[in-house]
Design a protein around this motif. Structure first.
Motif, PDB file in Angstrom:
ATOM      1  N   LEU A   1       0.825  -1.212   0.000  1.00  0.00           N
ATOM      2  CA  LEU A   1       0.000   0.000   0.000  1.00  0.00           C
ATOM      3  C   LEU A   1       0.858   1.261   0.000  1.00  0.00           C
ATOM      4  N   ILE A   2       1.889   1.263   0.819  1.00  0.00           N
ATOM      5  CA  ILE A   2       2.747   2.444   0.911  1.00  0.00           C
ATOM      6  C   ILE A   2       3.510   2.674  -0.384  1.00  0.00           C
ATOM      7  N   VAL A   3       3.961   1.601  -1.007  1.00  0.00           N
ATOM      8  CA  VAL A   3       4.708   1.726  -2.274  1.00  0.00           C
ATOM      9  C   VAL A   3       3.804   2.209  -3.400  1.00  0.00           C
ATOM     10  N   LEU A   4       2.566   1.706  -3.469  1.00  0.00           N
ATOM     11  CA  LEU A   4       1.689   1.982  -4.603  1.00  0.00           C
ATOM     12  C   LEU A   4       0.953   3.309  -4.515  1.00  0.00           C
ATOM     13  N   ASN A   5       0.872   3.904  -3.334  1.00  0.00           N
ATOM     14  CA  ASN A   5       0.064   5.113  -3.178  1.00  0.00           C
ATOM     15  C   ASN A   5       0.941   6.328  -2.889  1.00  0.00           C
ATOM     16  N   PRO A   6       1.045   7.255  -3.845  1.00  0.00           N
ATOM     17  CA  PRO A   6       1.915   8.439  -3.682  1.00  0.00           C
ATOM     18  C   PRO A   6       1.570   9.290  -2.470  1.00  0.00           C
ATOM     19  N   HIS A   7       0.267   9.337  -2.076  1.00  0.00           N
ATOM     20  CA  HIS A   7      -0.074  10.194  -0.944  1.00  0.00           C
ATOM     21  C   HIS A   7       0.437   9.633   0.392  1.00  0.00           C
ATOM     22  N   LEU A   8       0.971   8.407   0.361  1.00  0.00           N
ATOM     23  CA  LEU A   8       1.591   7.832   1.551  1.00  0.00           C
ATOM     24  C   LEU A   8       3.113   7.983   1.536  1.00  0.00           C
ATOM     25  N   HIS A   9       3.620   8.675   0.524  1.00  0.00           N
ATOM     26  CA  HIS A   9       5.071   8.862   0.430  1.00  0.00           C
ATOM     27  C   HIS A   9       5.502  10.064   1.272  1.00  0.00           C
TER      28      HIS A   9
ATOM     29  N   VAL B   1      -4.535   5.178   5.400  1.00  0.00           N
ATOM     30  CA  VAL B   1      -4.378   3.777   4.989  1.00  0.00           C
ATOM     31  C   VAL B   1      -5.686   3.253   4.405  1.00  0.00           C
ATOM     32  N   HIS B   2      -6.827   3.616   5.014  1.00  0.00           N
ATOM     33  CA  HIS B   2      -8.122   3.192   4.484  1.00  0.00           C
ATOM     34  C   HIS B   2      -8.329   3.724   3.067  1.00  0.00           C
ATOM     35  N   LEU B   3      -7.976   4.989   2.850  1.00  0.00           N
ATOM     36  CA  LEU B   3      -8.099   5.595   1.521  1.00  0.00           C
ATOM     37  C   LEU B   3      -7.187   4.899   0.527  1.00  0.00           C
ATOM     38  N   ALA B   4      -5.950   4.617   0.942  1.00  0.00           N
ATOM     39  CA  ALA B   4      -5.001   3.936   0.062  1.00  0.00           C
ATOM     40  C   ALA B   4      -5.510   2.548  -0.320  1.00  0.00           C
ATOM     41  N   LEU B   5      -6.123   1.853   0.631  1.00  0.00           N
ATOM     42  CA  LEU B   5      -6.660   0.523   0.361  1.00  0.00           C
ATOM     43  C   LEU B   5      -7.809   0.603  -0.636  1.00  0.00           C
ATOM     44  N   ARG B   6      -8.712   1.591  -0.452  1.00  0.00           N
ATOM     45  CA  ARG B   6      -9.834   1.745  -1.387  1.00  0.00           C
ATOM     46  C   ARG B   6      -9.336   2.077  -2.793  1.00  0.00           C
ATOM     47  N   ILE B   7      -8.375   2.980  -2.891  1.00  0.00           N
ATOM     48  CA  ILE B   7      -7.828   3.359  -4.200  1.00  0.00           C
ATOM     49  C   ILE B   7      -7.186   2.165  -4.879  1.00  0.00           C
TER      50      ILE B   7
END
Length: 309
Positions: free
Chosen positions: A48-56, A295-301
């Protein structure tokens, strides 16, 4: 490979978590389930962290490293533990030292990653205007290199103090892993120097991070209490709550395990190591994810992208 020139023991027998035959199979499936959950949870958080830029961001950068460390050191311990539930668990000197080295390496890494995460929360809450400068990419990278370097050096020390031990005839380790205390109990020569070195190293690894954590959270709490908005205080507390739980679980169990004499109960050793080597890595992804909107948003995306593709 022998642990000392005078050692006659070439391999060890790990007794495992319990010697009661009726518990072996249920415990095998219990810890297999824990391991599967731990792998899925930590690997899922990494992806999730790797795939979602807003978690960078720095916070999730350290969370990525925490999940990686949890994944690695649970894999160092649990598979070998599972073997002991189904058959006699025999481990050679070389395998024992290798397991001890990587176990120490990843546990020390976890200790300092949690400390770095506390500093990140301090910078975010107490110095928000300077946060981007304080926790720049270069600073985060430097802190991470320091964490892994510290883990490597001290793992060498942990493994090195075992090289001086002599094992004459006893080869039964009353534990489910090659840890320092069971090996010290098995040595047929004096272990006073080894215990002193172990105590000093562990004391530094607990005292220094604990001091940084205490100072960081004292300043954080002071800052939060000065916020007039109840919504603002609630948001600030929520960003720290997960980390406080993870820190308490890890440092509490580690301090109980290592800051006591080697003569203490073996059963206490087993229970305390279960908390920070098995339960901790399993619980951390959920501790940091259950109430985390990012994290919830990243999972949904991620799930939506997968559905559309």
């Amino acid at each position: 490979m022998a642990l000392g020139n005078a050692s006659s023991v070439k391999e060890f027998i790990l007794l495992g978590l319990t010697q009661q035959p009726e518990l072996q199979l249920p415990l095998f499936f219990l810890f297999l389930g824990i391991y599967i959950v731990s792998v899925i949870g930590n690997l899922g958080l990494i992806v999730l962290i790797v795939l979602n830029p807003h978690l960078h961001t720095p916070m999730y950068y350290f969370l990525f490293n925490l999940s990686f460390t949890d994944l690695c050191y649970s894999s160092v311990i649990i598979p070998r533990m599972l073997v002991g539930f189904v058959k006699q668990n025999i481990i050679s000197h070389a395998e024992c030292l290798t397991q001890l080295f990587f176990f120490a390496f990843f546990v020390i890494d976890e200790c300092y990653i949690l400390t770095a995460m506390a500093f990140d929360r301090f910078a975010a809450i107490c110095k928000p205007l300077l946060y981007q400068v304080t926790m720049s990419h270069e600073v985060c990278l430097l802190m991470t290199v320091g964490v892994y370097l510290m883990g490597f050096v001290e793992a060498i020390v942990f493994t090195g103090i075992m090289l001086n031990l002599t094992f004459c005839d006893g080869n039964i380790l009353n534990h489910y892993a090659c840890d320092v205390h069971p090996l010290l109990k098995l040595s047929c020569t004096s272990t006073s120097i080894n215990e002193l070195v172990l105590f000093v190293v562990v004391s530094v690894n607990i005292t220094v991070p604990s001091l940084i954590l205490f100072v960081s959270y004292t300043l954080i709490l002071s800052n939060i209490l000065s916020i007039h908005s109840s919504e603002g205080r609630s948001k600030a507390f929520s960003t720290c709550g997960s980390h406080v739980i993870a820190v308490s679980l890890f440092f509490g169990a580690a301090a109980f395990m290592y800051l006591k004499p080697a003569s203490a109960s073996v059963e206490e050793d087993k229970i305390s190591t279960i908390f920070y080597t098995i339960l901790g890595p399993m619980l951390n992804p959920f501790i940091y994810s259950l109430r985390n909107k990012d994290v919830h948003l990243a999972l949904r995306i991620t799930l939506m992208k997968r559905r559309f593709t």
